[in-house]
Write a protein that holds these residues in place. Structure first.
Motif, PDB file in Angstrom:
ATOM      1  N   THR A 101      18.725  28.108  -8.412  1.00  0.00           N
ATOM      2  CA  THR A 101      18.825  27.095  -7.956  1.00  0.00           C
ATOM      3  C   THR A 101      20.009  26.434  -8.013  1.00  0.00           C
ATOM      4  O   THR A 101      20.810  26.479  -9.065  1.00  0.00           O
ATOM      5  N   ASN A 102      20.174  25.249  -7.047  1.00  0.00           N
ATOM      6  CA  ASN A 102      21.588  24.486  -7.310  1.00  0.00           C
ATOM      7  C   ASN A 102      21.312  23.703  -8.518  1.00  0.00           C
ATOM      8  O   ASN A 102      22.148  23.391  -9.280  1.00  0.00           O
ATOM      9  N   ASN A 103      20.018  23.366  -9.037  1.00  0.00           N
ATOM     10  CA  ASN A 103      19.893  22.522 -10.179  1.00  0.00           C
ATOM     11  C   ASN A 103      19.289  23.247 -11.511  1.00  0.00           C
ATOM     12  O   ASN A 103      19.889  23.055 -12.401  1.00  0.00           O
ATOM     13  N   SER A 104      18.267  24.093 -11.224  1.00  0.00           N
ATOM     14  CA  SER A 104      17.794  24.984 -12.349  1.00  0.00           C
ATOM     15  C   SER A 104      17.577  26.175 -11.881  1.00  0.00           C
ATOM     16  O   SER A 104      18.163  26.909 -11.218  1.00  0.00           O
TER      17      SER A 104
END
Length: 383
Positions: free
Chosen positions: A364-367
């Motif tokens: 995902t965008n974060n983790s």
């Protein structure tokens, strides 16, 4: 999202215009989900072709991610228009001899043939066969051919869903070796036995002496029911690990030509636990993976279908799909697609799909996340 919709509409419109004058040579909505191409004539040489363009949009992955999750091999490229599979095929058929040669391009070959030698990466099919009996349908074929394992093939138009199921993506699409096939006179039974170079391999895996063997038993009591059991016995590991593989594929296709049809599929495989030093094993027994899938399809008109799929894939030991997480790969999949035959040989499709996993395995965008959502469109033509 707006950019995605505009791009999808542009792709559909551009390809529709380009094929408006195509000749009707094959049916776009195929009634059986079996690996196939255009029907060959009784005798002589026939040239056919197929091309599928697609656009996949992964809503979960980072904007810079150019590929779909690692356990997928078809419709792999993310947020770009590309070709999944295109091939030209020459098929020769006579009373006692047959042969096929198909040359391919596209991302299907790029990812599925990644381990093969450069010389064969563009070969979709190359085989020769001879009928061993004058009176019986007994054929011996050798070369590279589409896999008889499973109800889905690389040719999307022959499948009930736009994208492939997880079990299809992680079992052989093609096989290399020799096979003996017998069809009963009443057309209800097909029996197949083959000697293979390995688990979806043209060249044998280095360190594996092989060969592998595979079988198929298919029963079609009527046009409304197909029952199939296929097996693979061999290995996809070097001999030094002494890791034999036994794999079973079961499926039933119910009422494929009717307004409403269902496919029930189940794969289960086992790899013996490996040798880690000398003759000492990691433990007794085998690592097991399995996958059930249900696909239902409804004809909404003489030109369109709606299909839904529910599937589950459990590979907690990472035999086929490695994750490096505590619970391994334990993932559900849900999809819904709509098919419309623009012309008898031109099929437009759109499919939404969601994966949910026990562990956080999706980028995902974060983790990492436990879910993945995507939308795929495609346009396939055959000639």
């Amino acid at each position: 999202m707006n950019n995605f919709l505009i791009t999808s509409a542009f792709v559909a419109g551009a390809f529709t215009a380009s094929i408006a004058q195509s000749t009707d040579t094959t049916q776009a909505l195929t009634v059986l989900s079996q690996p196939s191409t255009a029907t060959a004539p009784t005798t002589g040489l026939m040239v056919s072709g197929y091309i599928e363009a697609y656009y996949s949009h992964d809503f979960t992955a980072p904007k810079t991610a150019q590929e779909r999750p690692g356990f997928l091999y078809n419709h792999k490229r993310n947020r770009e228009v590309n070709i999944n599979l295109a091939f030209v095929k020459a098929a020769y058929t006579s009373e006692r001899v047959r042969g096929n040669l198909a040359i391919q391009v596209g991302t299907y070959g790029q990812y599925n043939y990644a381990a093969e030698q450069a010389l064969v990466k563009n070969i979709f099919e190359a085989n020769a066969g001879v009928k061993l009996s004058k009176t019986k349908e007994l054929w011996l074929d050798a070369g590279i051919f589409s896999s008889h394992i499973g109800f889905e093939s690389a040719i999307s138009k022959d499948c009930w869903t736009l994208t492939r199921s997880i079990l299809a993506e992680n079992s052989p699409y093609y096989l290399s070796g020799a096979k003996l096939t017998y069809n009963t006179p009443n057309g209800k039974w097909t029996l197949l036995g083959s000697v293979l170079n390995g688990w979806q391999r043209v060249a044998k895996l280095p360190g594996y002496s092989g060969p592998s063997v595979s079988t198929q038993v298919q029963y079609r009591p009527s046009s409304k029911l197909t029952l199939n059991w296929s097996t693979f016995v061999g290995s996809d590991r070097p001999d030094s690990l002494k890791q034999g593989r036994f794999f079973n594929n079961f499926y039933a296709i119910i009422n494929p030509t009717g307004k409403f049809g269902v496919i029930l599929g189940f794969d289960i495989g086992a790899d013996r636990k490996p040798i880690i030093s000398g003759d000492r094993r990691v433990g007794n027994g085998s690592y097991v993976w399995y996958s059930p899938v249900v696909i239902a399809r409804l004809a909404t008109s003489d030109k369109s279908y709606v299909a839904g799929r529910i599937e589950y894939y459990n590979d907690k030991n990472g035999v086929i799909i490695g994750t490096g997480t505590a619970n391994g790969f334990q993932t559900f999949g849900y999809s819904l697609n709509y098919d419309y035959a623009i012309l008898p040989n031109a099929l437009f499709r759109i499919e939404g799909k969601v994966y949910t996993s026990k562990d956080a395995i999706f980028e995902t965008n974060n983790s990492l996340g436990k879910t993945n959502t995507s939308l795929t469109t495609s346009l396939a033509i055959s000639f």
